[in-house]
Design a protein around this motif. Structure first.
Motif, short mmCIF file in Angstrom:
data_model
loop_
_atom_site.label_atom_id
_atom_site.label_comp_id
_atom_site.label_asym_id
_atom_site.label_seq_id
_atom_site.Cartn_x
_atom_site.Cartn_y
_atom_site.Cartn_z
N LYS A 133 12.12 -95.58 92.31
CA LYS A 133 13.02 -94.56 91.75
C LYS A 133 12.64 -94.23 90.31
N GLU A 134 12.08 -95.20 89.59
CA GLU A 134 11.70 -94.98 88.19
C GLU A 134 10.21 -95.00 87.98
N ARG A 135 9.49 -95.62 88.91
CA ARG A 135 8.05 -95.82 88.73
C ARG A 135 7.34 -95.38 90.02
N PRO A 136 7.16 -94.06 90.17
CA PRO A 136 6.53 -93.57 91.41
C PRO A 136 5.12 -94.12 91.57
N TYR A 137 4.70 -94.25 92.82
CA TYR A 137 3.30 -94.59 93.12
C TYR A 137 2.76 -93.48 94.03
N PRO A 138 1.43 -93.39 94.19
CA PRO A 138 0.89 -92.28 95.00
C PRO A 138 1.50 -92.25 96.40
N GLY A 139 2.05 -91.10 96.76
CA GLY A 139 2.65 -90.95 98.09
C GLY A 139 4.12 -91.30 98.16
N SER A 140 4.72 -91.70 97.02
CA SER A 140 6.11 -92.18 97.05
C SER A 140 7.14 -91.07 96.83
N THR A 141 6.75 -89.81 96.93
CA THR A 141 7.67 -88.72 96.58
C THR A 141 9.03 -88.86 97.25
N THR A 142 9.07 -89.06 98.56
CA THR A 142 10.37 -89.17 99.23
C THR A 142 11.01 -90.52 98.95
N VAL A 143 10.20 -91.57 98.92
CA VAL A 143 10.76 -92.90 98.63
C VAL A 143 11.43 -92.89 97.25
N THR A 144 10.73 -92.31 96.27
CA THR A 144 11.29 -92.22 94.92
C THR A 144 12.61 -91.44 94.93
N THR A 145 12.64 -90.36 95.70
CA THR A 145 13.84 -89.53 95.76
C THR A 145 15.02 -90.28 96.37
N VAL A 146 14.79 -90.93 97.52
CA VAL A 146 15.92 -91.59 98.19
C VAL A 146 16.36 -92.84 97.42
N ASN A 147 15.43 -93.52 96.76
CA ASN A 147 15.85 -94.69 95.98
C ASN A 147 16.76 -94.28 94.83
N GLY A 148 16.48 -93.12 94.24
CA GLY A 148 17.41 -92.59 93.24
C GLY A 148 18.76 -92.29 93.87
N GLY A 149 18.74 -91.77 95.09
CA GLY A 149 19.99 -91.47 95.79
C GLY A 149 20.85 -92.70 96.05
N ILE A 150 20.22 -93.85 96.21
CA ILE A 150 20.98 -95.09 96.47
C ILE A 150 21.89 -95.42 95.28
N VAL A 151 21.46 -95.07 94.07
CA VAL A 151 22.31 -95.32 92.89
C VAL A 151 23.60 -94.50 93.01
N GLY A 152 23.49 -93.25 93.38
CA GLY A 152 24.68 -92.41 93.54
C GLY A 152 25.55 -92.88 94.69
N LEU A 153 24.90 -93.28 95.78
CA LEU A 153 25.66 -93.76 96.95
C LEU A 153 26.47 -95.01 96.59
N THR A 154 25.86 -95.88 95.81
CA THR A 154 26.56 -97.09 95.39
C THR A 154 27.82 -96.72 94.61
N ARG A 155 27.68 -95.77 93.67
CA ARG A 155 28.83 -95.35 92.86
C ARG A 155 29.99 -94.87 93.73
N THR A 156 29.69 -93.98 94.65
CA THR A 156 30.78 -93.38 95.42
C THR A 156 31.39 -94.39 96.39
N LEU A 157 30.57 -95.31 96.90
CA LEU A 157 31.13 -96.30 97.83
C LEU A 157 32.02 -97.31 97.11
N VAL A 158 31.70 -97.63 95.86
CA VAL A 158 32.59 -98.52 95.10
C VAL A 158 34.00 -97.93 95.08
N GLU A 159 34.10 -96.64 94.86
CA GLU A 159 35.41 -95.98 94.83
C GLU A 159 36.01 -95.87 96.23
N GLU A 160 35.20 -95.43 97.17
CA GLU A 160 35.75 -95.13 98.50
C GLU A 160 36.13 -96.38 99.29
#
Ligand SMILES: NC(=O)c1ccc[n+]([C@@H]2O[C@H](COP(=O)([O-])OP(=O)(O)OC[C@H]3O[C@@H](n4cnc5c(N)ncnc54)[C@H](OP(=O)(O)O)[C@@H]3O)[C@@H](O)[C@H]2O)c1
Length: 232
Positions: A133-160
């Motif tokens: 999510k912070e340190r992309p490697y070659p070919g990690s475009t989608t992996v980097t994107t979804v790993n960033g999404g996990i941070v947001g998912l964690t936030r909303t699930l704490v509340e929900e």
């Protein structure tokens, strides 16, 4: 804690399987999942005891509810599955990207939604992201994107899900995981950049996951486990 099960989604191999091994060794009822019936059966047989397996494809979220139908009360839920794509903007593979984004974000959320009524009030959940999510490697475009999404998912699930605790873990390159251990040149390169002079191990990731699941004060934490690489 009630006597509900430990559910490990993506528990057929590597880090997920090591988490299954930990909790089965502690005498807990464990349900592991994967997408391949053969891999699920082999993993459940390898660990034995009170471990059982279920099969579903996280990238087909509409099928998840039925697959979870006979899972009973749940105390601990680990979402560790991934099906990495090799993607770059220059050669973007839309189908592979949709598959991974669905698996990691919609699929993970669907599992939580469908198990929600079976989670004890003192249950806990750990979502796997990663330092791509912070340190992309070659070919990690989608992996980097979804790993960033996990941070947001964690936030909303704490509340929900409150008062259920929800945390995420973000490993760096895990040197003895099957995905990387087959790439010795990459391991050597990344290990030389790590402040601890080596890559983190699956055992260290399991220990950190158990900490997040069991420490009753930890909630909403995005735990980096990369040997300090993120400081560089
Ligand atoms: N390994 C690392 O260095 C590293 C670094 C940073 C973050 N992480 C994160 O840590 C977690 C575990 O990584 P890993 O390397 O141990 O995983 P892995 O060896 O790639 O194992 C992936 C697991 O996910 C399951 N899976 C794959 N596609 C699926 C689908 N469509 N639906 C349901 N399950 C599916 C697999 O089941 P089958 O066996 O049935 O295919 C398997 O159990 C991942 O979330 C990964 O992003 C790992």
């Amino acid at each position: 804690m009630t006597d509900g099960a430990v559910v490990v989604v993506g528990g057929t191999r590597a880090i997920g399987l090591e988490i299954v091994r930990h909790y089965a060794g502690a005498g807990r009822d464990v349900v592991l999942s994967g997408q391949s019936p053969d891999n699920v059966a082999a993993a459940a047989a390898e660990i034995g005891g009170s471990v059982r397996g279920i099969t579903f494809d996280l990238s087909a979220p509409q099928t998840i509810e039925a697959a979870l139908a006979d899972v009973g009360p749940v105390d601990r839920l680990v979402l560790a599955a991934i099906d990495r794509d090799q993607n770059a903007v220059a050669t973007y593979d839309i189908e592979r990207a949709i598959r991974l984004v669905t698996l990691k974000l919609v699929g993970y959320t669907t599992v939580v939604a469908k198990l929600r009524s079976r989670l004890a009030t003192d249950a806990s959940v750990v979502l796997f992201g990663g330092m791509a999510k912070e340190r992309p490697y070659p070919g990690s475009t989608t992996v980097t994107t979804v790993n960033g999404g996990i941070v947001g998912l964690t936030r909303t699930l704490v509340e929900e899900l409150r008062p259920i605790r929800v945390n995420s873990i973000h490993p760096g390159v895990v040197g003895d995981s099957p995905y990387w251990s087959e790439k010795p040149a990459a391991i050597e390169k990344y290990a030389s950049q790590s402040p601890i002079g080596r890559l983190v191990t699956m055992a260290e990731i399991v220990g950190a996951t158990v900490f997040l699941l069991e420490n009753t004060g930890v909630n909403g934490v995005d735990l980096i486990l990369d040997g300090g690489w993120h400081c560089r």
